[in-house]
Design a protein around this motif. Sequence first.
Motif, PDB file in Angstrom:
ATOM      1  N   GLU A   1       0.814  -1.143   0.137  1.00 31.90           N
ATOM      2  CA  GLU A   1       0.098   0.046   0.030  1.00 31.90           C
ATOM      3  C   GLU A   1       0.994   1.231   0.216  1.00 31.90           C
ATOM      4  OE1 GLU A   1       0.759  -1.083   4.252  1.00 31.90           O
ATOM      5  OE2 GLU A   1      -0.036  -2.325   2.518  1.00 31.90           O
ATOM      6  N   LEU A   2       2.120   1.330   0.352  1.00 38.80           N
ATOM      7  CA  LEU A   2       2.988   2.369   0.452  1.00 38.80           C
ATOM      8  C   LEU A   2       3.627   2.599  -0.834  1.00 38.80           C
ATOM      9  CD1 LEU A   2       4.394   2.136   4.094  1.00 38.80           C
ATOM     10  CD2 LEU A   2       2.630   3.452   3.016  1.00 38.80           C
ATOM     11  N   ARG A   3       3.897   1.558  -1.601  1.00 39.01           N
ATOM     12  CA  ARG A   3       4.701   1.535  -2.713  1.00 39.01           C
ATOM     13  C   ARG A   3       3.874   2.729  -3.844  1.00 39.01           C
ATOM     14  NH1 ARG A   3       6.231  -4.013  -4.377  1.00 39.01           N
ATOM     15  NH2 ARG A   3       7.169  -3.729  -2.601  1.00 39.01           N
ATOM     16  N   HIS A   4       4.349   3.258  -4.446  1.00 41.07           N
ATOM     17  CA  HIS A   4       4.222   4.260  -5.410  1.00 41.07           C
ATOM     18  C   HIS A   4       3.439   5.464  -4.762  1.00 41.07           C
ATOM     19  CE1 HIS A   4       5.292   1.842  -8.759  1.00 41.07           C
ATOM     20  NE2 HIS A   4       4.640   0.817  -8.282  1.00 41.07           N
ATOM     21  N   GLY A   5       3.591   5.535  -3.451  1.00 45.33           N
ATOM     22  CA  GLY A   5       3.166   6.708  -2.730  1.00 45.33           C
ATOM     23  C   GLY A   5       4.445   7.766  -2.717  1.00 45.33           C
ATOM     24  N   PHE A   6       4.051   8.906  -2.182  1.00 49.41           N
ATOM     25  CA  PHE A   6       4.950  10.112  -2.602  1.00 49.41           C
ATOM     26  C   PHE A   6       5.384  10.626  -1.044  1.00 49.41           C
ATOM     27  CE2 PHE A   6       2.620   9.935  -6.226  1.00 49.41           C
ATOM     28  CZ  PHE A   6       3.505  10.126  -7.383  1.00 49.41           C
ATOM     29  N   ILE A   7       6.828  10.794  -1.062  1.00 50.06           N
ATOM     30  CA  ILE A   7       7.404  11.455   0.097  1.00 50.06           C
ATOM     31  C   ILE A   7       8.099  12.544  -0.154  1.00 50.06           C
ATOM     32  CG2 ILE A   7       7.421   9.097   1.820  1.00 50.06           C
ATOM     33  CD1 ILE A   7      10.156   8.440   0.542  1.00 50.06           C
ATOM     34  N   SER A   8       8.432  13.454   0.941  1.00 55.54           N
ATOM     35  CA  SER A   8       9.144  14.712   0.517  1.00 55.54           C
ATOM     36  C   SER A   8      10.574  14.465   0.737  1.00 55.54           C
ATOM     37  CB  SER A   8       8.852  15.679   1.843  1.00 55.54           C
ATOM     38  OG  SER A   8       9.820  16.759   1.731  1.00 55.54           O
ATOM     39  N   VAL A   9      11.441  14.754  -0.114  1.00 53.93           N
ATOM     40  CA  VAL A   9      13.022  14.544  -0.105  1.00 53.93           C
ATOM     41  C   VAL A   9      13.418  15.464   0.968  1.00 53.93           C
ATOM     42  CG1 VAL A   9      14.862  14.780  -1.484  1.00 53.93           C
ATOM     43  CG2 VAL A   9      12.957  14.199  -2.713  1.00 53.93           C
ATOM     44  N   LYS A  10      12.688  16.338   1.431  1.00 51.62           N
ATOM     45  CA  LYS A  10      13.475  17.230   2.693  1.00 51.62           C
ATOM     46  C   LYS A  10      13.872  16.501   3.710  1.00 51.62           C
ATOM     47  CE  LYS A  10      12.086  21.300   5.340  1.00 51.62           C
ATOM     48  NZ  LYS A  10      10.860  22.193   5.455  1.00 51.62           N
ATOM     49  N   TYR A  11      13.075  15.266   4.119  1.00 48.59           N
ATOM     50  CA  TYR A  11      13.403  14.384   5.128  1.00 48.59           C
ATOM     51  C   TYR A  11      14.122  13.152   4.680  1.00 48.59           C
ATOM     52  CZ  TYR A  11      10.132  18.019   6.998  1.00 48.59           C
ATOM     53  OH  TYR A  11       9.772  19.200   7.396  1.00 48.59           O
ATOM     54  N   LEU A  12      14.885  13.490   3.583  1.00 53.36           N
ATOM     55  CA  LEU A  12      15.524  11.854   3.385  1.00 53.36           C
ATOM     56  C   LEU A  12      17.013  12.304   3.192  1.00 53.36           C
ATOM     57  CD1 LEU A  12      13.053  10.819   0.393  1.00 53.36           C
ATOM     58  CD2 LEU A  12      13.342   9.894   2.693  1.00 53.36           C
ATOM     59  N   LYS A  13      17.867  11.254   3.655  1.00 47.89           N
ATOM     60  CA  LYS A  13      19.253  11.386   3.211  1.00 47.89           C
ATOM     61  C   LYS A  13      19.919  10.279   2.236  1.00 47.89           C
ATOM     62  CE  LYS A  13      23.557  10.591   5.463  1.00 47.89           C
ATOM     63  NZ  LYS A  13      24.208  10.176   6.671  1.00 47.89           N
ATOM     64  N   LEU A  14      20.196  10.912   1.095  1.00 45.74           N
ATOM     65  CA  LEU A  14      20.693   9.871   0.149  1.00 45.74           C
ATOM     66  C   LEU A  14      21.763   8.798   0.582  1.00 45.74           C
ATOM     67  CD1 LEU A  14      20.608   8.970  -2.902  1.00 45.74           C
ATOM     68  CD2 LEU A  14      22.511  10.517  -3.243  1.00 45.74           C
ATOM     69  N   ILE A  15      21.493   7.352   0.446  1.00 46.29           N
ATOM     70  CA  ILE A  15      22.504   6.277   0.724  1.00 46.29           C
ATOM     71  C   ILE A  15      23.284   6.033  -0.504  1.00 46.29           C
ATOM     72  CG2 ILE A  15      22.692   4.099   1.707  1.00 46.29           C
ATOM     73  CD1 ILE A  15      21.686   6.305   3.741  1.00 46.29           C
ATOM     74  N   ARG A  16      22.497   5.692  -1.469  1.00 49.55           N
ATOM     75  CA  ARG A  16      23.186   5.204  -2.685  1.00 49.55           C
ATOM     76  C   ARG A  16      22.129   5.188  -3.887  1.00 49.55           C
ATOM     77  NH1 ARG A  16      22.997  -0.988  -2.948  1.00 49.55           N
ATOM     78  NH2 ARG A  16      20.924  -1.333  -1.754  1.00 49.55           N
ATOM     79  N   VAL A  17      22.775   5.236  -4.985  1.00 49.73           N
ATOM     80  CA  VAL A  17      22.183   4.921  -6.331  1.00 49.73           C
ATOM     81  C   VAL A  17      22.123   3.380  -6.478  1.00 49.73           C
ATOM     82  CG1 VAL A  17      21.894   5.349  -8.733  1.00 49.73           C
ATOM     83  CG2 VAL A  17      22.963   6.980  -7.353  1.00 49.73           C
ATOM     84  N   ILE A  18      20.582   2.889  -6.784  1.00 45.25           N
ATOM     85  CA  ILE A  18      20.418   1.452  -6.792  1.00 45.25           C
ATOM     86  C   ILE A  18      20.347   1.150  -8.135  1.00 45.25           C
ATOM     87  CG2 ILE A  18      18.709  -0.192  -6.307  1.00 45.25           C
ATOM     88  CD1 ILE A  18      17.924   1.153  -3.879  1.00 45.25           C
ATOM     89  N   ALA A  19      19.771   1.877  -8.976  1.00 42.83           N
ATOM     90  CA  ALA A  19      19.720   1.245 -10.652  1.00 42.83           C
ATOM     91  C   ALA A  19      19.167   2.459 -11.387  1.00 42.83           C
ATOM     92  CB  ALA A  19      18.472   0.223 -10.439  1.00 42.83           C
ATOM     93  N   GLU A  20      19.179   2.172 -12.463  1.00 41.40           N
ATOM     94  CA  GLU A  20      18.810   2.969 -13.693  1.00 41.40           C
ATOM     95  C   GLU A  20      17.431   2.226 -14.430  1.00 41.40           C
ATOM     96  OE1 GLU A  20      21.379   5.455 -15.955  1.00 41.40           O
ATOM     97  OE2 GLU A  20      22.797   5.293 -14.607  1.00 41.40           O
ATOM     98  N   ASP A  21      16.453   3.081 -14.744  1.00 40.84           N
ATOM     99  CA  ASP A  21      15.502   2.133 -15.343  1.00 40.84           C
ATOM    100  C   ASP A  21      15.716   2.289 -16.866  1.00 40.84           C
ATOM    101  OD1 ASP A  21      13.638   1.255 -13.465  1.00 40.84           O
ATOM    102  OD2 ASP A  21      12.286   2.914 -13.964  1.00 40.84           O
ATOM    103  N   SER A  22      15.666   1.114 -17.610  1.00 44.42           N
ATOM    104  CA  SER A  22      16.126   1.068 -18.992  1.00 44.42           C
ATOM    105  C   SER A  22      14.545   0.877 -19.769  1.00 44.42           C
ATOM    106  CB  SER A  22      16.774  -0.224 -19.300  1.00 44.42           C
ATOM    107  OG  SER A  22      16.355  -1.405 -19.006  1.00 44.42           O
ATOM    108  N   VAL A  23      13.456   0.550 -19.061  1.00 48.26           N
ATOM    109  CA  VAL A  23      12.217   0.303 -19.591  1.00 48.26           C
ATOM    110  C   VAL A  23      11.191   1.090 -18.350  1.00 48.26           C
ATOM    111  CG1 VAL A  23      10.301  -1.432 -20.227  1.00 48.26           C
ATOM    112  CG2 VAL A  23      12.661  -1.882 -20.626  1.00 48.26           C
ATOM    113  N   SER A  24      10.277   1.705 -18.934  1.00 48.01           N
ATOM    114  CA  SER A  24       9.396   2.728 -18.246  1.00 48.01           C
ATOM    115  C   SER A  24       8.548   1.548 -17.531  1.00 48.01           C
ATOM    116  CB  SER A  24       8.564   3.443 -19.034  1.00 48.01           C
ATOM    117  OG  SER A  24       7.997   3.357 -20.146  1.00 48.01           O
ATOM    118  N   ALA A  25       8.129   0.696 -18.030  1.00 48.03           N
ATOM    119  CA  ALA A  25       6.876  -0.399 -17.519  1.00 48.03           C
ATOM    120  C   ALA A  25       7.725  -1.329 -16.599  1.00 48.03           C
ATOM    121  CB  ALA A  25       6.402  -1.123 -18.721  1.00 48.03           C
TER     122      ALA A  25
END
Length: 100
Positions: free
Chosen positions: A68-92
Amino acid sequence: MAGTASPDARADVRTCEYSVTARHGLKVHTRPNVHSKVVGVLKHGQRPWADCKKRGFTEIRGNVGGVELRHGFISVKYLKLIRVIAEDSVSAGGDRQLLR
């Protein structure tokens, strides 16, 4: 022209792992604004995967437990970047792989 994003604009979005810095939790909204319905709260220190962004709201992509939380939205103001996981190659929802 304003608002002329290509249909596959999502293909250029990277996924990042963040840590929630909000001491009392971070509200998850149905839309990318504070006025939309709240569908849950992420705990301080929780590490959601979301679109890599520097400001505004970002869309959750995984690592949050409940569907139920997946595809929800959160404010970046309260996040700390840990790492880049992946780049999407397909939008679907193509397979994502860790970048090293």
